[in-house]
Design a protein around this motif. Structure first.
Motif, PDB file in Angstrom:
ATOM      1  N   GLU A 135       0.999  -1.231  -0.064  1.00 15.53           N
ATOM      2  CA  GLU A 135      -0.410   0.155   0.034  1.00 15.53           C
ATOM      3  C   GLU A 135       0.503   0.853   0.099  1.00 15.53           C
ATOM      4  OE1 GLU A 135      -2.625  -0.810   3.149  1.00 15.53           O
ATOM      5  OE2 GLU A 135      -4.109  -1.866   2.658  1.00 15.53           O
ATOM      6  N   MET A 136       1.852   1.516   0.991  1.00 20.00           N
ATOM      7  CA  MET A 136       2.291   2.371   1.026  1.00 20.00           C
ATOM      8  C   MET A 136       3.769   2.849  -0.427  1.00 20.00           C
ATOM      9  SD  MET A 136       2.940   3.815   3.663  1.00 20.00           S
ATOM     10  CE  MET A 136       3.606   4.900   3.595  1.00 20.00           C
ATOM     11  N   THR A 137       3.854   1.846  -1.186  1.00 21.96           N
ATOM     12  CA  THR A 137       4.533   1.370  -2.231  1.00 21.96           C
ATOM     13  C   THR A 137       3.626   2.610  -3.167  1.00 21.96           C
ATOM     14  OG1 THR A 137       5.360  -0.228  -2.330  1.00 21.96           O
ATOM     15  CG2 THR A 137       5.155   0.449  -4.409  1.00 21.96           C
ATOM     16  N   LEU A 138       2.086   1.881  -3.565  1.00 20.29           N
ATOM     17  CA  LEU A 138       1.271   3.119  -4.108  1.00 20.29           C
ATOM     18  C   LEU A 138       1.095   3.782  -3.870  1.00 20.29           C
ATOM     19  CD1 LEU A 138      -1.244   2.304  -6.196  1.00 20.29           C
ATOM     20  CD2 LEU A 138      -2.548   2.027  -4.333  1.00 20.29           C
ATOM     21  N   VAL A 139       1.018   4.539  -2.885  1.00 16.61           N
ATOM     22  CA  VAL A 139       1.232   5.923  -1.929  1.00 16.61           C
ATOM     23  C   VAL A 139       2.149   6.832  -2.444  1.00 16.61           C
ATOM     24  CG1 VAL A 139       0.734   7.533  -0.523  1.00 16.61           C
ATOM     25  CG2 VAL A 139      -0.419   4.916  -0.478  1.00 16.61           C
ATOM     26  N   ILE A 140       3.738   6.186  -2.481  1.00 15.36           N
ATOM     27  CA  ILE A 140       4.632   6.818  -2.844  1.00 15.36           C
ATOM     28  C   ILE A 140       4.927   7.311  -4.250  1.00 15.36           C
ATOM     29  CG2 ILE A 140       6.513   6.028  -2.213  1.00 15.36           C
ATOM     30  CD1 ILE A 140       6.308   5.301  -0.095  1.00 15.36           C
ATOM     31  N   PHE A 141       4.409   6.211  -5.352  1.00 13.14           N
ATOM     32  CA  PHE A 141       4.284   5.678  -6.730  1.00 13.14           C
ATOM     33  C   PHE A 141       3.355   7.311  -7.388  1.00 13.14           C
ATOM     34  CE2 PHE A 141       3.089   4.635 -10.794  1.00 13.14           C
ATOM     35  CZ  PHE A 141       4.019   4.676 -11.310  1.00 13.14           C
ATOM     36  N   VAL A 142       2.488   6.891  -6.897  1.00  8.30           N
ATOM     37  CA  VAL A 142       1.859   7.865  -7.131  1.00  8.30           C
ATOM     38  C   VAL A 142       2.481   9.483  -6.806  1.00  8.30           C
ATOM     39  CG1 VAL A 142      -1.092   9.483  -6.459  1.00  8.30           C
ATOM     40  CG2 VAL A 142      -0.688   6.557  -7.458  1.00  8.30           C
ATOM     41  N   GLY A 143       2.823   9.938  -5.490  1.00 11.40           N
ATOM     42  CA  GLY A 143       2.814  10.535  -4.931  1.00 11.40           C
ATOM     43  C   GLY A 143       3.681  11.369  -6.018  1.00 11.40           C
ATOM     44  N   PHE A 144       5.084  10.436  -5.355  1.00 13.46           N
ATOM     45  CA  PHE A 144       6.078  10.634  -6.883  1.00 13.46           C
ATOM     46  C   PHE A 144       5.783  11.201  -8.082  1.00 13.46           C
ATOM     47  CE2 PHE A 144       9.220   9.111  -3.452  1.00 13.46           C
ATOM     48  CZ  PHE A 144       9.625  10.656  -2.567  1.00 13.46           C
ATOM     49  N   THR A 145       5.315  10.555  -8.797  1.00 11.23           N
ATOM     50  CA  THR A 145       4.593  10.724  -9.951  1.00 11.23           C
ATOM     51  C   THR A 145       3.633  12.532 -10.085  1.00 11.23           C
ATOM     52  OG1 THR A 145       3.959   8.424 -10.330  1.00 11.23           O
ATOM     53  CG2 THR A 145       2.510   9.920 -12.033  1.00 11.23           C
ATOM     54  N   PHE A 146       2.746  12.829  -9.137  1.00 10.04           N
ATOM     55  CA  PHE A 146       2.610  14.121  -8.965  1.00 10.04           C
ATOM     56  C   PHE A 146       3.263  15.383  -8.946  1.00 10.04           C
ATOM     57  CE2 PHE A 146      -1.413  12.551  -8.633  1.00 10.04           C
ATOM     58  CZ  PHE A 146      -2.563  13.386  -8.970  1.00 10.04           C
ATOM     59  N   ILE A 147       4.900  14.406  -8.153  1.00 10.38           N
ATOM     60  CA  ILE A 147       5.844  15.670  -7.632  1.00 10.38           C
ATOM     61  C   ILE A 147       6.612  16.005  -8.915  1.00 10.38           C
ATOM     62  CG2 ILE A 147       8.007  16.298  -6.827  1.00 10.38           C
ATOM     63  CD1 ILE A 147       6.765  14.822  -4.526  1.00 10.38           C
ATOM     64  N   GLY A 148       6.854  14.444  -9.829  1.00  8.14           N
ATOM     65  CA  GLY A 148       7.738  15.045 -10.918  1.00  8.14           C
ATOM     66  C   GLY A 148       6.916  15.504 -12.106  1.00  8.14           C
ATOM     67  N   THR A 149       5.584  15.349 -11.918  1.00  8.84           N
ATOM     68  CA  THR A 149       4.228  16.096 -13.272  1.00  8.84           C
ATOM     69  C   THR A 149       5.241  17.813 -12.811  1.00  8.84           C
ATOM     70  OG1 THR A 149       3.494  13.765 -13.781  1.00  8.84           O
ATOM     71  CG2 THR A 149       2.948  16.519 -13.971  1.00  8.84           C
ATOM     72  N   GLY A 150       4.559  17.812 -11.372  1.00  7.32           N
ATOM     73  CA  GLY A 150       4.614  19.219 -11.286  1.00  7.32           C
ATOM     74  C   GLY A 150       5.660  20.004 -10.971  1.00  7.32           C
ATOM     75  N   ALA A 151       6.856  18.825 -10.770  1.00  3.17           N
ATOM     76  CA  ALA A 151       8.403  19.655 -11.414  1.00  3.17           C
ATOM     77  C   ALA A 151       8.588  20.132 -12.036  1.00  3.17           C
ATOM     78  CB  ALA A 151       9.604  19.084 -10.905  1.00  3.17           C
ATOM     79  N   THR A 152       8.588  19.106 -13.405  1.00  2.76           N
ATOM     80  CA  THR A 152       8.431  19.537 -14.470  1.00  2.76           C
ATOM     81  C   THR A 152       8.360  20.717 -15.596  1.00  2.76           C
ATOM     82  OG1 THR A 152       7.171  17.786 -15.527  1.00  2.76           O
ATOM     83  CG2 THR A 152       9.267  16.945 -15.279  1.00  2.76           C
ATOM     84  N   LYS A 153       6.200  20.513 -14.724  1.00  3.11           N
ATOM     85  CA  LYS A 153       5.696  21.192 -15.626  1.00  3.11           C
ATOM     86  C   LYS A 153       6.469  23.227 -14.985  1.00  3.11           C
ATOM     87  CE  LYS A 153       1.284  20.168 -15.530  1.00  3.11           C
ATOM     88  NZ  LYS A 153       1.034  20.389 -17.520  1.00  3.11           N
ATOM     89  N   VAL A 154       6.801  22.898 -14.326  1.00  2.38           N
ATOM     90  CA  VAL A 154       7.759  24.242 -13.347  1.00  2.38           C
ATOM     91  C   VAL A 154       8.556  24.841 -14.119  1.00  2.38           C
ATOM     92  CG1 VAL A 154       9.200  26.073 -11.885  1.00  2.38           C
ATOM     93  CG2 VAL A 154       6.292  24.356 -11.142  1.00  2.38           C
TER      94      VAL A 154
END
Length: 169
Positions: free
Chosen positions: A146-165
């Motif tokens: 479960e933590m892997t899923l949360v971390i995967f989704v969280g880092f996906t959002f962080i990565g997407t946000g960082a690339t947009k900025v």
């Protein structure tokens, strides 16, 4: 030609929002699991209804029956995600994600083994073996899944946000 300043600012703000959501997901895993369960339930339920009501144009009786069964199963699964225990629901999704990762890595490993020898081939093989081994380890630890899923989704959002900025800088 450069983008107008308003579009650039909007893109940076969207990137910051993505990054913030990613950080919130990682720091609040229980809330993230509940939200993911609700979102998955809504999407699966809508998909089931779409299968049910968009099934009218098919003339093949056997295919029509199979689509009807699939629609009903999807709707039941959607209701389970909406009204069931969100921790169990996310555990199911976590395991599905892990099986997908294992299968994908094994296919990539098979592809790498049949490529001509190169330094990249060796790196691919090592990475795929590490991914398969760590995914199998996670399969036997439900909380880690479960933590892997949360971390995967969280880092996906962080990565997407960082690339947009970064793209707008």
């Amino acid at each position: 030609m450069d983008k107008p300043i308003t579009k650039r600012i909007a893109s940076v703000l969207i990137g910051i929002a993505y990054t913030t959501f990613g950080i919130l997901m990682i720091t609040n895993p229980a809330t993230t699991l509940k939200a993911l369960s609700l979102i998955a339930g809504i999407i699966i339920l809508i998909t089931g209804f779409a299968y049910l009501f968009l099934n009218k144009e098919n003339s093949d009786k056997q295919d029509s029956t199979m689509r009807m069964i699939e629609a009903i199963l999807l709707m039941l699964l959607g209701l389970m995600f909406l009204f069931g225990n969100h921790l169990n629901n996310m555990l199911l999704l976590s395991y599905l994600l892990l099986f997908w990762i294992i299968i994908d890595s094994m296919l990539q490993l098979n592809f790498s083994l049949h490529r001509e020898k190169s330094p990249y081939r060796t790196i691919n093989i090592v990475i795929d073996l590490i991914i398969v081994a760590s995914s199998i380890y996670v399969l036997f630890n439900p909380l880690l899944a479960e933590m892997t899923l949360v971390i995967f989704v969280g880092f996906t959002f962080i990565g997407t946000g960082a690339t947009k900025v970064i793209k707008e800088m």
